[in-house]
Write a protein that holds these residues in place. Structure first.
Motif, PDB file in Angstrom:
ATOM      1  N   GLU A 194       0.823  -1.204   0.000  1.00 14.33           N
ATOM      2  CA  GLU A 194       0.000   0.000   0.000  1.00 14.33           C
ATOM      3  C   GLU A 194       0.859   1.257   0.000  1.00 14.33           C
ATOM      4  OE1 GLU A 194      -1.460   1.430   4.115  1.00 14.33           O
ATOM      5  OE2 GLU A 194      -1.902  -0.721   4.118  1.00 14.33           O
ATOM      6  N   GLY A 195       0.422   2.255  -0.781  1.00  9.98           N
ATOM      7  CA  GLY A 195       1.158   3.504  -0.886  1.00  9.98           C
ATOM      8  C   GLY A 195       1.246   4.269   0.407  1.00  9.98           C
ATOM      9  N   TYR A 196       0.241   4.100   1.288  1.00 10.51           N
ATOM     10  CA  TYR A 196       0.270   4.798   2.574  1.00 10.51           C
ATOM     11  C   TYR A 196       1.543   4.501   3.356  1.00 10.51           C
ATOM     12  CZ  TYR A 196      -4.756   5.912   2.304  1.00 10.51           C
ATOM     13  OH  TYR A 196      -5.986   6.400   1.962  1.00 10.51           O
ATOM     14  N   LEU A 197       2.062   3.283   3.235  1.00 11.81           N
ATOM     15  CA  LEU A 197       3.220   2.877   4.034  1.00 11.81           C
ATOM     16  C   LEU A 197       4.540   3.280   3.380  1.00 11.81           C
ATOM     17  CD1 LEU A 197       3.665   1.471   6.736  1.00 11.81           C
ATOM     18  CD2 LEU A 197       3.856  -0.709   5.541  1.00 11.81           C
ATOM     19  N   TRP A 198       4.476   3.909   2.210  1.00  4.82           N
ATOM     20  CA  TRP A 198       5.698   4.335   1.523  1.00  4.82           C
ATOM     21  C   TRP A 198       6.304   5.562   2.193  1.00  4.82           C
ATOM     22  CZ3 TRP A 198       7.575   1.176  -2.161  1.00  4.82           C
ATOM     23  CH2 TRP A 198       8.657   1.607  -2.924  1.00  4.82           C
ATOM     24  N   ASP A 199       5.523   6.262   3.015  1.00  5.38           N
ATOM     25  CA  ASP A 199       5.951   7.544   3.572  1.00  5.38           C
ATOM     26  C   ASP A 199       7.123   7.422   4.539  1.00  5.38           C
ATOM     27  OD1 ASP A 199       5.216  10.328   3.236  1.00  5.38           O
ATOM     28  OD2 ASP A 199       4.746  10.309   5.368  1.00  5.38           O
ATOM     29  N   PRO A 200       7.013   6.632   5.617  1.00  9.62           N
ATOM     30  CA  PRO A 200       8.144   6.529   6.537  1.00  9.62           C
ATOM     31  C   PRO A 200       9.271   5.667   5.970  1.00  9.62           C
ATOM     32  CG  PRO A 200       6.281   5.236   7.330  1.00  9.62           C
ATOM     33  CD  PRO A 200       5.824   5.918   6.096  1.00  9.62           C
ATOM     34  N   ALA A 201      10.503   6.046   6.288  1.00  7.46           N
ATOM     35  CA  ALA A 201      11.669   5.420   5.659  1.00  7.46           C
ATOM     36  C   ALA A 201      11.823   3.941   6.010  1.00  7.46           C
ATOM     37  CB  ALA A 201      12.935   6.186   6.056  1.00  7.46           C
ATOM     38  N   GLU A 202      11.585   3.586   7.270  1.00 11.68           N
ATOM     39  CA  GLU A 202      11.850   2.206   7.692  1.00 11.68           C
ATOM     40  C   GLU A 202      10.958   1.190   6.967  1.00 11.68           C
ATOM     41  OE1 GLU A 202      13.052  -0.066  11.843  1.00 11.68           O
ATOM     42  OE2 GLU A 202      11.855   1.745  11.935  1.00 11.68           O
ATOM     43  N   PRO A 203       9.633   1.372   6.947  1.00 12.21           N
ATOM     44  CA  PRO A 203       8.814   0.408   6.205  1.00 12.21           C
ATOM     45  C   PRO A 203       8.999   0.502   4.690  1.00 12.21           C
ATOM     46  CG  PRO A 203       7.448   2.130   7.143  1.00 12.21           C
ATOM     47  CD  PRO A 203       8.806   2.288   7.738  1.00 12.21           C
ATOM     48  N   ARG A 204       9.377   1.672   4.183  1.00 11.18           N
ATOM     49  CA  ARG A 204       9.657   1.780   2.744  1.00 11.18           C
ATOM     50  C   ARG A 204      10.828   0.874   2.371  1.00 11.18           C
ATOM     51  NH1 ARG A 204       9.936   6.907   2.389  1.00 11.18           N
ATOM     52  NH2 ARG A 204      12.184   7.248   2.380  1.00 11.18           N
ATOM     53  N   ALA A 205      11.862   0.869   3.209  1.00 11.87           N
ATOM     54  CA  ALA A 205      13.001  -0.014   2.957  1.00 11.87           C
ATOM     55  C   ALA A 205      12.583  -1.475   3.051  1.00 11.87           C
ATOM     56  CB  ALA A 205      14.120   0.282   3.961  1.00 11.87           C
ATOM     57  N   ALA A 206      11.679  -1.781   3.995  1.00 15.04           N
ATOM     58  CA  ALA A 206      11.186  -3.152   4.129  1.00 15.04           C
ATOM     59  C   ALA A 206      10.424  -3.579   2.880  1.00 15.04           C
ATOM     60  CB  ALA A 206      10.289  -3.260   5.362  1.00 15.04           C
ATOM     61  N   MET A 207       9.596  -2.680   2.349  1.00 11.51           N
ATOM     62  CA  MET A 207       8.838  -3.017   1.145  1.00 11.51           C
ATOM     63  C   MET A 207       9.740  -3.168  -0.072  1.00 11.51           C
ATOM     64  SD  MET A 207       5.168  -1.060   1.415  1.00 11.51           S
ATOM     65  CE  MET A 207       5.812   0.600   1.586  1.00 11.51           C
ATOM     66  N   GLN A 208      10.748  -2.327  -0.168  1.00 16.46           N
ATOM     67  CA  GLN A 208      11.679  -2.453  -1.297  1.00 16.46           C
ATOM     68  C   GLN A 208      12.423  -3.784  -1.235  1.00 16.46           C
ATOM     69  OE1 GLN A 208      13.696   1.292  -0.564  1.00 16.46           O
ATOM     70  NE2 GLN A 208      12.722   2.255  -2.326  1.00 16.46           N
ATOM     71  N   ALA A 209      12.762  -4.233  -0.036  1.00 14.40           N
ATOM     72  CA  ALA A 209      13.399  -5.547   0.107  1.00 14.40           C
ATOM     73  C   ALA A 209      12.428  -6.648  -0.309  1.00 14.40           C
ATOM     74  CB  ALA A 209      13.854  -5.758   1.546  1.00 14.40           C
ATOM     75  N   ALA A 210      11.158  -6.494   0.071  1.00 18.35           N
ATOM     76  CA  ALA A 210      10.150  -7.494  -0.281  1.00 18.35           C
ATOM     77  C   ALA A 210       9.931  -7.567  -1.783  1.00 18.35           C
ATOM     78  CB  ALA A 210       8.837  -7.177   0.434  1.00 18.35           C
ATOM     79  N   ILE A 211       9.970  -6.415  -2.452  1.00 16.14           N
ATOM     80  CA  ILE A 211       9.831  -6.393  -3.913  1.00 16.14           C
ATOM     81  C   ILE A 211      10.945  -7.215  -4.559  1.00 16.14           C
ATOM     82  CG2 ILE A 211       9.992  -4.912  -5.957  1.00 16.14           C
ATOM     83  CD1 ILE A 211       8.626  -2.711  -4.300  1.00 16.14           C
ATOM     84  N   ARG A 212      12.161  -7.023  -4.089  1.00 17.48           N
ATOM     85  CA  ARG A 212      13.290  -7.778  -4.650  1.00 17.48           C
ATOM     86  C   ARG A 212      13.106  -9.280  -4.427  1.00 17.48           C
ATOM     87  NH1 ARG A 212      16.045  -3.303  -2.334  1.00 17.48           N
ATOM     88  NH2 ARG A 212      16.587  -4.491  -0.471  1.00 17.48           N
ATOM     89  N   ILE A 213      12.679  -9.657  -3.233  1.00 12.54           N
ATOM     90  CA  ILE A 213      12.479 -11.074  -2.918  1.00 12.54           C
ATOM     91  C   ILE A 213      11.408 -11.675  -3.826  1.00 12.54           C
ATOM     92  CG2 ILE A 213      11.665 -12.687  -1.149  1.00 12.54           C
ATOM     93  CD1 ILE A 213      12.839 -10.672   0.929  1.00 12.54           C
ATOM     94  N   ALA A 214      10.293 -10.950  -3.981  1.00 14.55           N
ATOM     95  CA  ALA A 214       9.185 -11.451  -4.798  1.00 14.55           C
ATOM     96  C   ALA A 214       9.611 -11.638  -6.248  1.00 14.55           C
ATOM     97  CB  ALA A 214       7.998 -10.495  -4.700  1.00 14.55           C
ATOM     98  N   HIS A 215      10.294 -10.663  -6.801  1.00 14.45           N
ATOM     99  CA  HIS A 215      10.694 -10.771  -8.199  1.00 14.45           C
ATOM    100  C   HIS A 215      11.763 -11.845  -8.407  1.00 14.45           C
ATOM    101  CE1 HIS A 215       9.035  -6.587  -9.520  1.00 14.45           C
ATOM    102  NE2 HIS A 215       8.155  -7.551  -9.680  1.00 14.45           N
ATOM    103  N   GLU A 216      12.657 -11.979  -7.438  1.00  9.53           N
ATOM    104  CA  GLU A 216      13.662 -13.049  -7.533  1.00  9.53           C
ATOM    105  C   GLU A 216      13.007 -14.425  -7.522  1.00  9.53           C
ATOM    106  OE1 GLU A 216      16.231 -12.302  -4.265  1.00  9.53           O
ATOM    107  OE2 GLU A 216      17.213 -10.561  -5.190  1.00  9.53           O
TER     108      GLU A 216
END
Length: 331
Positions: A158-180
Motif C-alpha cells: 500500500e502507498g500509505y506505508l511508503w511515507d516513513p523510511a523504515e517500512p519503505r526499505a522493508a517493502m523495497q526488500a520485499a519487492i526484490r524477494i518477490a521478483h527473484e
C-alpha cells in the motif's frame, strides 16, 4: 519456480479504525477537507478522539482490509504489519487472524502505540480520515519473512506505508524477494497525498518495472500522470505495467492487462452508508478473481461486488459472505 502456497501476502499499516458520525460543520471546524486523509501526531489524535461522537472500533488498514476480503473469498493470505504491545494491537491481531489471515509479525514494545484512524462519517457517506500511524511506521526490514514472500503468488503493497523510511526499505526488500522468486508485485497508490509526497519515486518505480499490477482511483491516476485526460492517463500508465486497474466510483472501473481492455459498471446498491474501504475491497475482489483464474472482466465484477458490500455499512471489513455474493452474481 515452486508452486505458491499463499495466494497473496500483503505489507501495510496495521491500524484500528474508530468510526463516528459527524456533520459537515464539525469536519470543517477541524480544518480538513471532507473525504480526505490527514496524518496527525498522538496528542492531536487524542484531542480529536475526545471531541468525536460515539465511535465503533474496527480493525482496518488498507492492505489489511484487502487481504481480509480475499480470505473471505477463499484465498490463502498472509499479512505483515507492525503493532505495539497494547490493547489496540491485540484487537488488530485478533481480528485479522479471525479472518483466516496468517499474521506473525512480532509486536513492538514501548512507544508509540498501535496506529489508529479516526474516521468522521458525514450524512452523505463521505469519510474523512484522521490517522495516527504510531507503531505501524516502524515496521523494520527484519520483519520481512523471505520464505513467506517467496511462497505467495502476489505481493501486495500500500502507498500509505511508503511515507516513513523504515517500512519503505522493508517493502523495497520485499519487492526484490518477490521478483527473484518469480512472483507478481501489486501496488496501490492509496491517496493523492501519497502521490504529492512521493510521485517522482512512484513514477520511477513504475518505469523500472517494480510493480506488475497497479491500483488507482481516477483522481490518483490523473495526479500520477499530471494530466486531466482520463483515457490518455490510462494509456500512458497501462503501457508501463502488466495490469492497470482504475476505479471510478459510481462510474465503475476499468482495467488494462497486456493490452486487453475491460470495463464494468458499479454494482447497484440501495444506500451508501460509509465509503471507508471501498478501494481496498475492490482490490480484494479483483485480486481474488485473478488468483482463481477468472477473466479480467469477471475479476472487475468481483471487485465491484466486494466494494458495494463494504459501502453498505459502517467499517472497512465485509459483514456479508462475499463468496456467496460472488456466486449469486457470477456463478
Amino acid at each position: 519456480m515452486t508452486e505458491p502456497t499463499l495466494d497473496i501476502v500483503a505489507i501495510g499499516n496495521a491500524i484500528v479504525d474508530v468510526l463516528a458520525q459527524a456533520d459537515d460543520a464539525f469536519v470543517t471546524s477541524e480544518g480538513v477537507a471532507k473525504g480526505s486523509m490527514r496524518l496527525m501526531d498522538e496528542e492531536t489524535s487524542d484531542s480529536l478522539y475526545s471531541r468525536m461522537g460515539p465511535g465503533r472500533e474496527i480493525s482496518g488498514g488498507s492492505a489489511a482490509n484487502t487481504v481480509a476480503g480475499m480470505a473471505m473469498l477463499g484465498c490463502k493470505c498472509g499479512f505483515i504489519g507492525q503493532v505495539a504491545d497494547d490493547q489496540l494491537g491485540e484487537v488488530f491481531a485478533h481480528d485479522i487472524r479471525a479472518n483466516g489471515v496468517v499474521f506473525d509479525t512480532a509486536v513492538r514494545s514501548g512507544q508509540p502505540s498501535t496506529a489508529r484512524c479516526l474516521i468522521l462519517v458525514t450524512p452523505d457517506a463521505q469519510r474523512t480520515m484522521n490517522t495516527f500511524l504510531g507503531a505501524s511506521q516502524f515496521l523494520p526490514e527484519a520483519a520481512i519473512d523471505r520464505d513467506q514472500i517467496a511462497s505467495a503468488r502476489i505481493l501486495y503493497l500500500e502507498g500509505y506505508l511508503w511515507d516513513p523510511a523504515e517500512p519503505r526499505a522493508a517493502m523495497q526488500a520485499a519487492i526484490r524477494i518477490a521478483h527473484e522468486a518469480g512472483r507478481k508485485v501489486a501496488f496501490t497508490l492509496s491517496d493523492t497525498f501519497c502521490i504529492a509526497r512521493h510521485g517522482d519515486d512512484f513514477r520511477k518505480q513504475i518505469a523500472e518495472g517494480a510493480f506488475d499490477i497497479l491500483f488507482a482511483n481516477e483522481n490518483e491516476l490523473l495526479a500520477l500522470t499530471g494530466g486531466d485526460d482520463f483515457d490518455a492517463a490510462v494509456q500512458e500508465i497501462a503501457a508501463q505495467v502488466e495490469t492497470l486497474v482504475v476505479t471510478r466510483g459510481s462510474h465503475g472501473a476499468v482495467a488494462v492487462q497486456k493490452g486487453v481492455y475491460a470495463q464494468v459498471a458499479a454494482e447497484p446498491i440501495e444506500k451508501i452508508v460509509d465509503t471507508t474501504g471501498a478501494g481496498d475491497l475492490f482490490a480484494a475482489g479483483f485480486l481474488a478473481g485473478q488468483a482463481q483464474g477468472r477473466s479480467l472482466e469477471d475479476s472487475l465484477h468481483m471487485g465491484a461486488i466486494a466494494a458495494a458490500e463494504v459501502i453498505s455499512h459502517y467499517g472497512a471489513r465485509p459483514e456479508a459472505k462475499l463468496d456467496q455474493l460472488v456466486k449469486a452474481r457470477l456463478g
